[in-house]
Enzyme design. Structure first.
Site, short mmCIF file in Angstrom:
data_model
loop_
_atom_site.label_atom_id
_atom_site.label_comp_id
_atom_site.label_asym_id
_atom_site.label_seq_id
_atom_site.Cartn_x
_atom_site.Cartn_y
_atom_site.Cartn_z
N ALA A 35 1.63 0.75 16.27
CA ALA A 35 3.08 0.89 16.52
C ALA A 35 3.50 2.35 16.57
CB ALA A 35 3.86 0.13 15.46
N GLU A 64 16.89 -3.23 7.36
CA GLU A 64 15.74 -3.86 8.02
C GLU A 64 14.47 -3.46 7.28
OE1 GLU A 64 14.59 -4.23 12.56
OE2 GLU A 64 13.73 -2.41 11.70
N ASN A 110 0.39 -0.65 11.92
CA ASN A 110 1.22 0.55 11.86
C ASN A 110 0.65 1.66 12.74
OD1 ASN A 110 3.48 1.96 10.70
ND2 ASN A 110 1.97 3.19 9.61
N GLU A 116 2.25 3.81 19.88
CA GLU A 116 3.00 3.25 21.01
C GLU A 116 4.43 3.80 21.04
OE1 GLU A 116 5.18 -0.13 23.15
OE2 GLU A 116 5.54 0.77 21.20
N HIS A 117 5.00 3.98 19.83
CA HIS A 117 6.37 4.49 19.73
C HIS A 117 6.43 5.92 20.30
CE1 HIS A 117 10.20 5.62 17.79
NE2 HIS A 117 10.45 4.33 17.82
N ARG A 166 13.93 5.32 6.26
CA ARG A 166 14.73 6.29 6.99
C ARG A 166 16.09 5.68 7.35
NH1 ARG A 166 16.16 3.14 10.19
NH2 ARG A 166 15.23 2.40 12.13
N HIS A 168 9.61 -8.65 10.30
CA HIS A 168 10.84 -7.94 9.97
C HIS A 168 11.75 -8.85 9.15
CE1 HIS A 168 10.73 -4.94 13.61
NE2 HIS A 168 9.62 -4.96 12.92
N GLU A 210 0.85 -1.19 0.00
CA GLU A 210 0.00 0.00 0.00
C GLU A 210 0.88 1.25 0.00
OE1 GLU A 210 -3.07 0.25 -0.51
OE2 GLU A 210 -3.46 2.31 0.07
#
Ligand code: 0O2
Length: 267
Positions: free
Chosen positions: A144, A132, A141, A147-148, A38, A113, A33
């Site tokens: 995550a 990675e 997503n 939460e990040h 980064r 991953h 999608e």
């Protein structure tokens, strides 16, 4: 030291975005999608080195996510499709796999991953490095990313009442992904139909534009109005039938215009 990693991220972004584009051009459903990437910030690299007691000599081997690519899929089933698409590629080699879908992290984190080896060409020669690739659904997503941010806010020690809420949210996300999987086939069909319609409309409008150059304008206006009528019905079969008829008309017009040209030459 980070330059080759920057290069790897930019190259891989182009490559994975192209995978999505290629599906679109061929009117196929894309398991990808969106793609983002980064290079880890220096401070984040240093933090990881300190946390895991990694020396500078071990850095490139031990910190596997200096270069990171994130692939977002619509459905859970797409994650394995992307993984197998990656493993079939000849420009990267899967070195290891961390399956946080089968083995969800204690935090509630879910994703697949892949650590891949990728070669970049630099002015000092080729350099093989680790990248990675995180593959997640949109719902995973969302969880995550939120939460990040909380981990950042609470510097890694999120209060237990927030952890509890995050765990419940993670369970809800899992349920949402399962529910969405039930309608995957229907959504895929709808998306493919919409892509087919877009490319049919593009072809039809191009043919009408060409007819304006070759044919009697009044006739072409009639054809154009007929197109508007069919278009408003959003019926793919009708649109396809009209497209085929238009091809025949365009072929006839081209033949007539060649004949006219030859007659003029003779004259
Ligand atoms: P960034 O760049 O800010 O995303 P570890 O340090 O042990 O957690 P490890 O073993 O080196 O990580 O690799 P792992 O577990 O595959 O995780 C690496 C990356 O996965 C993390 O990068 C996150 O992006 C993501 N991740 C892993 N666990 C979690 C989690 O519990 N919550 C969230 N939101 N993301 C997670 P970094 O290091 O956080 O850096």
């Amino acid at each position: 030291m980070l330059d080759p990693y920057e290069q790897a991220v930019s190259e891989l972004l182009v490559k994975f975005r192209n995978v999505k584009e290629e599906h679109r051009r061929k009117n196929l459903y894309s398991p990808i999608e969106t793609v983002s990437g980064r290079v880890k910030t220096i401070s984040s690299i240093l933090e990881k080195m300190q946390k895991k007691a990694i020396s500078f000599e071990q850095l490139e081997e031990e910190v596997e996510d200096i270069a990171g690519i994130r692939i977002i899929c619509q459905f859970m089933e797409d994650i394995e499709k992307v993984a197998s698409l990656i493993s079939r590629r000849t420009d990267m080699e899967v070195r290891s796999r961390k399956d946080y879908l089968a083995n969800q992290k204690r935090s509630g984190y879910r994703a697949l991953h892949l650590i891949v080896l990728y070669v970049v060409q630099t002015i000092s020669g080729p350099k093989k490095l680790q990248v990675e690739i995180q593959i997640r659904t949109m719902a995973m997503n969302f969880w995550a990313t939120t939460e990040h941010s909380l981990q950042y806010k609470y510097k890694g020690s999120i209060p237990s009442h927030v952890v509890e809420k995050l765990t419940r949210a993670s369970d809800a996300i899992e349920l949402l992904d399962e529910e969405m999987s039930q309608v995957r086939a229907e959504i895929m069909d709808a998306q493919i139909d919409s892509q087919i319609e877009i490319s049919l409309v593009k072809d039809i409008l191009r043919s009408i534009e060409n007819l304006y150059r070759l044919d009697n304008k009044r006739e072409v206006v009639k054809i154009q109005n007929e197109f508007y009528r069919i278009f408003s019905q959003h019926n793919l079969e009708e649109l396809d039938r009209f497209h085929k008829q238009l091809d025949i008309i365009a072929e006839g017009s081209r033949a007539q215009s060649v004949e006219r040209m030859l007659d003029n030459d003779k004259g």
